[in-house]
Design an enzyme around this catalytic site. Structure first.
Site, PDB file in Angstrom:
ATOM      1  N   ASP A 168       0.212  -2.051  12.283  1.00 51.74           N
ATOM      2  CA  ASP A 168       0.731  -2.572  11.009  1.00 51.74           C
ATOM      3  C   ASP A 168       1.204  -4.007  11.220  1.00 51.74           C
ATOM      4  OD1 ASP A 168       2.616  -3.248   8.881  1.00 51.74           O
ATOM      5  OD2 ASP A 168       2.281  -1.197   8.220  1.00 51.74           O
TER       6      ASP A 168
ATOM      7  N   THR B  98      -1.882   7.227  -0.303  1.00 51.36           N
ATOM      8  CA  THR B  98      -3.178   6.952  -0.947  1.00 51.36           C
ATOM      9  C   THR B  98      -3.841   5.671  -0.429  1.00 51.36           C
ATOM     10  OG1 THR B  98      -2.156   5.619  -2.681  1.00 51.36           O
ATOM     11  CG2 THR B  98      -2.332   7.994  -3.091  1.00 51.36           C
TER      12      THR B  98
ATOM     13  N   ASP C 270       4.811  -4.915  10.068  1.00 51.62           N
ATOM     14  CA  ASP C 270       5.831  -4.332  10.948  1.00 51.62           C
ATOM     15  C   ASP C 270       5.906  -5.099  12.265  1.00 51.62           C
ATOM     16  OD1 ASP C 270       6.438  -2.414   9.103  1.00 51.62           O
ATOM     17  OD2 ASP C 270       5.411  -0.771  10.123  1.00 51.62           O
TER      18      ASP C 270
ATOM     19  N   ARG D  89       0.838  -1.203   0.000  1.00 50.89           N
ATOM     20  CA  ARG D  89       0.000   0.000   0.000  1.00 50.89           C
ATOM     21  C   ARG D  89       0.868   1.246   0.000  1.00 50.89           C
ATOM     22  NH1 ARG D  89      -4.954   0.369   4.086  1.00 50.89           N
ATOM     23  NH2 ARG D  89      -3.319   1.133   5.436  1.00 50.89           N
TER      24      ARG D  89
HETATM   25  C1  PRP Z   1      -1.084  -4.392   4.587  1.00 51.01           C
HETATM   26  C2  PRP Z   1      -1.773  -5.721   4.853  1.00 51.01           C
HETATM   27  C3  PRP Z   1      -2.599  -5.903   3.631  1.00 51.01           C
HETATM   28  C4  PRP Z   1      -2.992  -4.508   3.273  1.00 51.01           C
HETATM   29  C5  PRP Z   1      -4.408  -4.296   3.665  1.00 51.01           C
HETATM   30  O1  PRP Z   1      -0.011  -4.577   3.751  1.00 51.01           O
HETATM   31  O2  PRP Z   1      -0.886  -6.769   5.072  1.00 51.01           O
HETATM   32  O3  PRP Z   1      -1.901  -6.507   2.571  1.00 51.01           O
HETATM   33  O4  PRP Z   1      -2.125  -3.639   3.992  1.00 51.01           O
HETATM   34  O5  PRP Z   1      -4.834  -3.041   3.295  1.00 51.01           O
HETATM   35  P1  PRP Z   1      -5.987  -2.794   2.234  1.00 51.01           P
HETATM   36  O6  PRP Z   1      -7.101  -3.712   2.587  1.00 51.01           O
HETATM   37  O7  PRP Z   1      -6.324  -1.354   2.486  1.00 51.01           O
HETATM   38  O8  PRP Z   1      -5.431  -3.005   0.867  1.00 51.01           O
HETATM   39  P2  PRP Z   1       1.079  -3.448   3.433  1.00 51.01           P
HETATM   40  O9  PRP Z   1       0.726  -2.756   2.172  1.00 51.01           O
HETATM   41  O10 PRP Z   1       1.252  -2.580   4.650  1.00 51.01           O
HETATM   42  O11 PRP Z   1       2.369  -4.279   3.129  1.00 51.01           O
HETATM   43  P3  PRP Z   1       3.227  -5.292   4.041  1.00 51.01           P
HETATM   44  O12 PRP Z   1       2.378  -6.524   4.228  1.00 51.01           O
HETATM   45  O13 PRP Z   1       4.414  -5.532   3.186  1.00 51.01           O
HETATM   46  O14 PRP Z   1       3.542  -4.625   5.333  1.00 51.01           O
HETATM   47  N1  URA Z   2      -2.485  -2.870   7.090  1.00 53.90           N
HETATM   48  C1  URA Z   2      -2.146  -3.178   8.367  1.00 53.90           C
HETATM   49  O1  URA Z   2      -1.136  -3.846   8.611  1.00 53.90           O
HETATM   50  N2  URA Z   2      -2.939  -2.718   9.354  1.00 53.90           N
HETATM   51  C2  URA Z   2      -4.043  -1.994   9.139  1.00 53.90           C
HETATM   52  O2  URA Z   2      -4.724  -1.616  10.097  1.00 53.90           O
HETATM   53  C3  URA Z   2      -4.365  -1.686   7.810  1.00 53.90           C
HETATM   54  C4  URA Z   2      -3.579  -2.145   6.801  1.00 53.90           C
END
Ligand code: PRP
Ligand code: URA
Length: 205
Positions: free
Chosen positions: A197, A106, A200, A102
């Site tokens: 997150d 945005t 993280d 993400r």
């Molecule tokens: C997070 C999570 C999902 C996404 C959900 O990933 O693991 O994949 O956000 O958000 P959405 O429903 O609004 O699309 P992130 O993009 O933070 O990447 P990561 O898993 O690499 O931390």
């Molecule tokens: N991705 C995450 O890891 N946590 C949230 O709350 C939303 C998106």
């Protein structure tokens, strides 16, 4: 289709510890694994089986064994935390990977990787712990459908009303399994109360 909400006292217990901001990554990973086991069992209740005649030490009997190939597709990176439960419960599972990230401003997910096994005839389970706006889940399901998946489900740990609504609108026939349905998204599109997150917290970044 309404989401299947995992209802088990152990699931509630684990979610509370995952939400707790004092939970450190090593414990967080273990908790995610245990919750993943419960979700994997819930999401595979209706897998196809077939008869198999065997002999117990005492007599012949016809049992049942799994007959449908299983494919699990984590959305990188946080989805990786939900793969091991499937590998442990279903040793013959194939694993595909979809990399989505993400944008911090945005909240729109950008694709950076995709590697999928053959999916014809398989139950394909897309896993991502956080269903927030639903944008990542919708994109990932688009990708696996284009690659040939027909029998599909989506498994998350925490889902928002917005994410559930978007999935219902864009992929109404895909069952959604989750361990928690939370209240709302904040302005940064994080789930409230949520757990922060997930990626993280899983990897200590
Ligand atoms: C997070 C999570 C999902 C996404 C959900 O990933 O693991 O994949 O956000 O958000 P959405 O429903 O609004 O699309 P992130 O993009 O933070 O990447 P990561 O898993 O690499 O931390
Ligand atoms: N991705 C995450 O890891 N946590 C949230 O709350 C939303 C998106």
């Amino acid at each position: 289709m309404s989401p299947h909400l995992l209802q088990h006292p152990l699931a509630a217990h684990i979610i509370t510890h995952l939400r707790d901001q004092t939970t450190k990554p090593a414990t967080f990973r273990t908790l995610a694994y245990h919750l993943g086991l419960l979700l994997a069992i819930e999401a595979t209740r209706d897998l196809a089986t077939m008869e198999k005649p065997i002999h117990t030490p005492l007599e012949p009997v016809t049992g049942r064994v799994l007959s449908q190939p299983l494919v699990v597709v984590p959305i990188l990176r946080a989805g990786l935390g939900m793969v091991q439960p499937f590998l442990d419960l279903f040793p013959d599972v194939s694993v595909g990977y979809i990399g989505l990230e993400r944008d911090h401003h945005t909240a729109i997910a950008r694709s950076y990787y995709c590697k999928l096994p053959p999916m014809a005839g398989a139950r394909v389970i897309v896993v991502d712990p956080m269903l927030a706006t639903g944008g990542s889940a919708v994109q990932a399901i688009d990708v696996v459908k284009t690659a040939g998946a027909r029998d599909l489900s989506f498994v998350s740990i925490v889902a928002s009303p917005e994410g559930i609504a978007l999935l219902q609108q864009r992929h109404p026939k895909v069952p959604v399994f989750t361990a928690a349905c939370d209240r709302e998204l904040n302005v940064q599109k994080y789930i409230l109360p949520g757990l922060g997150d997930f990626g993280d917290r899983l990897y200590g970044t």
